[in-house]
Design an enzyme around this catalytic site. Structure first.
Site, short mmCIF file in Angstrom:
data_model
loop_
_atom_site.label_atom_id
_atom_site.label_comp_id
_atom_site.label_asym_id
_atom_site.label_seq_id
_atom_site.Cartn_x
_atom_site.Cartn_y
_atom_site.Cartn_z
N LYS A 83 0.86 -1.19 0.00
CA LYS A 83 0.00 0.00 0.00
C LYS A 83 0.89 1.24 0.00
CE LYS A 83 -4.34 0.97 2.43
NZ LYS A 83 -5.01 0.83 3.73
O1 G3P Z 1 -9.01 1.90 4.61
C1 G3P Z 1 -8.79 3.20 5.09
C2 G3P Z 1 -9.58 3.36 6.33
O2 G3P Z 1 -9.02 2.63 7.35
C3 G3P Z 1 -9.78 4.75 6.76
O3 G3P Z 1 -10.95 4.75 7.48
O4 G3P Z 1 -12.59 5.58 9.05
O5 G3P Z 1 -10.15 6.13 9.35
O6 G3P Z 1 -11.48 7.19 7.53
P1 G3P Z 1 -11.31 5.98 8.41
#
Ligand code: G3P
Length: 217
Positions: A83
């Site tokens: 990634k």
């Molecule tokens: O896959 C990316 C994710 O983990 C981000 O999620 O909820 O931190 O915006 P969030």
């Protein structure tokens, strides 16, 4: 539609994986922090459990260092997807990895323009962050829709991996649009099973059953 689980919590991954719900796993530095585990050790454990792609994120900011980190991560297991962030250096590293036949997940995508560049650089996955777009009062699923149209127009093979998924509605919207993959926290995947009318209906059936005085076993 493929389900990736967005966590480094191995117990949560196992529970969903045993039910056949896990087509892959995504992690990031924040999720590694949350797990409290060593990145190499926890990623290896996840790769041993799940046969689909497991995304492990580089933390260097400059292409050469990203490539060194990505190559190290790729040696953890054959199902690693490296990634990288959607920066110019990240795209440079993506191209280098893709040329070696390694799978790359380009993350932190917030625009269709960025998604085009990731596809051109040979990304296996593009990760648009829909919840974080909602956070700034735009509609994150509009971005998934735009990328779907563009990728289909040109038959780009990069898979749209909807990320930053926060709700069941996000999952349904992405499925309707045709995102290839949704990565969601275990709690969101589990809450897809809940419905207030299921609970209400079950409650009524239990009350009526008790009145019959019968037993099945
Ligand atoms: O896959 C990316 C994710 O983990 C981000 O999620 O909820 O931190 O915006 P969030």
């Amino acid at each position: 539609m493929k389900f990736f689980v967005d966590t480094a919590d191995t117990a949560a991954i196992k529970e969903l994986n045993d039910l056949g719900m896990v087509d892959g796993v995504t992690t990031n530095p924040s999720l590694i922090l949350k797990s409290g585990r060593d990145i190499i050790e926890v990623t290896k454990e996840i790769c041993d459990m799940v046969s689909g792609p497991v995304s492990a994120e580089v933390v260097a900011l400059e292409a050469k260092a990203m490539i060194a980190e990505g190559l190290k991560l790729s040696k953890i297991a054959p199902n690693i997807a490296i990634k990288v962030p959607l920066t110019w250096d990240g795209l440079t590293a993506c191209k280098a990895f893709a040329s070696e036949g390694l799978k790359v997940n380009v993350t932190l995508c917030f625009s269709a323009a960025q998604a085009i560049l990731a596809a051109k650089a040979g990304a296996a996955f593009i990760s648009p962050f829909i919840g974080r777009i909602d956070d700034i009062h735009y509609d994150g699923t509009d971005l998934i829709e735009d990328i779907r149209i563009i990728y289909d127009n040109y038959a780009f093979e990069t898979e749209i991996l909807a990320a930053s998924v926060r709700s069941v509605n996000h999952v349904i919207d992405c499925a309707k649009i045709g995102a290839d993959v949704v990565t969601a926290p275990p709690s969101v995947i589990k809450s897809m099973a809940s419905h207030v009318l299921t609970d209400k209906g079950l409650d009524q059936f239990m009350k009526d059953w008790a009145k019959t005085g019968q037993k099945i076993i």
